[in-house]
Design a protein around this motif. Structure first.
Motif, PDB file in Angstrom:
ATOM      1  N   VAL A 195       0.830  -1.212   0.000  1.00 17.32           N
ATOM      2  CA  VAL A 195       0.000   0.000   0.000  1.00 17.32           C
ATOM      3  C   VAL A 195       0.865   1.262   0.000  1.00 17.32           C
ATOM      4  CG1 VAL A 195      -1.830   1.280   1.178  1.00 17.32           C
ATOM      5  CG2 VAL A 195      -1.845  -1.231   1.206  1.00 17.32           C
ATOM      6  N   TYR A 196       1.712   1.398   1.018  1.00 18.46           N
ATOM      7  CA  TYR A 196       2.519   2.617   1.149  1.00 18.46           C
ATOM      8  C   TYR A 196       3.486   2.807  -0.024  1.00 18.46           C
ATOM      9  CZ  TYR A 196       6.427   5.500   2.818  1.00 18.46           C
ATOM     10  OH  TYR A 196       7.427   6.430   2.918  1.00 18.46           O
ATOM     11  N   THR A 197       4.253   1.780  -0.335  1.00 18.31           N
ATOM     12  CA  THR A 197       5.283   1.914  -1.378  1.00 18.31           C
ATOM     13  C   THR A 197       4.695   2.314  -2.741  1.00 18.31           C
ATOM     14  OG1 THR A 197       6.813   0.414  -0.250  1.00 18.31           O
ATOM     15  CG2 THR A 197       7.126   0.715  -2.622  1.00 18.31           C
ATOM     16  N   PRO A 198       3.643   1.650  -3.239  1.00 24.02           N
ATOM     17  CA  PRO A 198       3.087   2.070  -4.535  1.00 24.02           C
ATOM     18  C   PRO A 198       2.492   3.480  -4.525  1.00 24.02           C
ATOM     19  CG  PRO A 198       2.342  -0.140  -3.969  1.00 24.02           C
ATOM     20  CD  PRO A 198       2.978   0.430  -2.738  1.00 24.02           C
ATOM     21  N   LEU A 199       1.968   3.904  -3.372  1.00 26.76           N
ATOM     22  CA  LEU A 199       1.314   5.210  -3.291  1.00 26.76           C
ATOM     23  C   LEU A 199       2.301   6.379  -3.269  1.00 26.76           C
ATOM     24  CD1 LEU A 199      -1.637   4.636  -0.770  1.00 26.76           C
ATOM     25  CD2 LEU A 199      -1.781   4.992  -3.248  1.00 26.76           C
ATOM     26  N   PHE A 254       0.066   9.081   5.000  1.00 31.01           N
ATOM     27  CA  PHE A 254      -1.028   8.595   5.851  1.00 31.01           C
ATOM     28  C   PHE A 254      -1.064   7.068   5.827  1.00 31.01           C
ATOM     29  CE2 PHE A 254      -5.490   7.197   6.205  1.00 31.01           C
ATOM     30  CZ  PHE A 254      -5.780   7.657   7.478  1.00 31.01           C
ATOM     31  N   ALA A 255      -0.958   6.487   4.637  1.00 33.31           N
ATOM     32  CA  ALA A 255      -0.965   5.025   4.511  1.00 33.31           C
ATOM     33  C   ALA A 255       0.244   4.412   5.213  1.00 33.31           C
ATOM     34  CB  ALA A 255      -0.975   4.634   3.035  1.00 33.31           C
ATOM     35  N   GLY A 256       1.389   5.065   5.079  1.00 34.57           N
ATOM     36  CA  GLY A 256       2.613   4.548   5.690  1.00 34.57           C
ATOM     37  C   GLY A 256       2.645   4.695   7.199  1.00 34.57           C
TER      38      GLY A 256
END
Length: 300
Positions: A132-136, A145-147
């Motif tokens: 989630v975090y890396t692709p975003l 926020f995701a990370g």
């Protein structure tokens, strides 16, 4: 001559392993988990502490290795990352993937041996970070926020490792580290803005080094400090700090806020760098104060 080559090769391999797992970052994350363990444990089992340290390092190292595989082409564009093992060509993608996969399996097994919930949260952390975090990061400023979710897990993970349970106590530890990550990573994103721009990463909330970003950094710094003081009010179960420790945490928070306001006023790289290092000091010293507060109360 042959011995020299072997020695150099071994040193280089160790150096690359340190770099692909981001050893300094991984150690700081492990420190956070162990602090959470000491806060949650009624009696310390040092074998569990060692397992938590090794298992935690494996998962953080795996996350970083996967991250560097996914971002190898972008890392090659940035000054601070172009010499990493994969983008520099010193390590193949296949080798990096084998390392990452092995660390993932080993880390989850070790954490499962502590208790299943610890392994579950460890698995959630690595999944969110990698998938989630890396692709975003190249798509939207909401990547921070995701990370913040996987980044907030280690502190609470230690409590879960000590108790096998999730409740208001580890939830509070999660919240502290969750809010803290916004001023920390936005300060980093401001400081290294030009380099991140080369790789196409969106790290700042407005996408720019502007007043809007600076205001949000100050606000999230305030929220971080306020959340950090919640345990003094006795509303967080077994997680509690004395008023004296709360004053120390408040002073630390005011110090971090000072640098956040400095960034708001100056809006330059120097101020952002100061805030980034102040934020690292804040979370580290906060965890030490929390643990010492508990130990002193137990001893007294």
């Amino acid at each position: 001559m042959e011995n020299t080559r072997v020695h150099t090769s071994t040193v280089s391999l160790i150096s690359d392993l340190k770099e692909i797992t981001k050893m300094r970052l991984a150690v700081s994350v492990v420190f956070s988990s162990i602090a959470g363990y000491f806060l949650g444990a009624d009696s310390v089992d040092f074998l569990t502490v060692i397992m938590l340290g090794i298992g935690g390092y494996c998962l953080v190292g795996a996350s970083n290795a996967y991250n560097q595989i996914i971002e190898k082409d972008l890392d090659a564009l940035m000054d601070r990352t172009r010499n990493r093992p994969v983008p520099s060509g010193r390590m193949s993608v296949n080798t990096a993937f084998i390392i990452a996969s092995s660390l993932t399996i080993l880390g989850l097994i070790i954490l499962y041996l502590i208790n299943p919930r610890t392994a579950m949260f460890g698995a959630i952390s690595i999944f969110l970070y990698v998938s989630v975090y890396t692709p975003l990061k190249t798509k939207t400023p909401l990547s921070v926020f995701a990370g913040a979710f996987p980044g907030a897990i280690p502190f609470m993970l230690g409590w879960v490792a000590a108790t096998g349970e999730f409740g208001i106590e580890p939830g509070t530890l999660f919240m502290i580290q969750f809010f803290w990550q916004f001023p920390h990573f936005w300060a980093l994103g401001w400081w290294l803005y030009k380099d991140y721009e080369k790789g196409g990463f969106f790290m700042l909330p407005t996408g720019k080094r502007d007043k809007g970003t600076a205001v949000q950094i100050v606000l999230y710094t305030l929220w971080t400090v306020l959340v950090s003081l919640i345990p003094v009010f006795g509303m967080t179960g077994k997680l509690y700090i004395t008023p004296f420790s709360a004053i120390l945490v408040l002073l630390l928070g005011l110090g971090m806020l000072y640098y956040a306001i400095g960034l708001y006023r100056n809006r330059d790289e120097k101020s952002a760098k100061k805030l980034m290092f102040a934020s690292v000091s804040y979370i580290t010293l906060l965890q030490i104060i929390y643990v010492l507060d508990k130990l002193i109360r137990v001893w007294i």
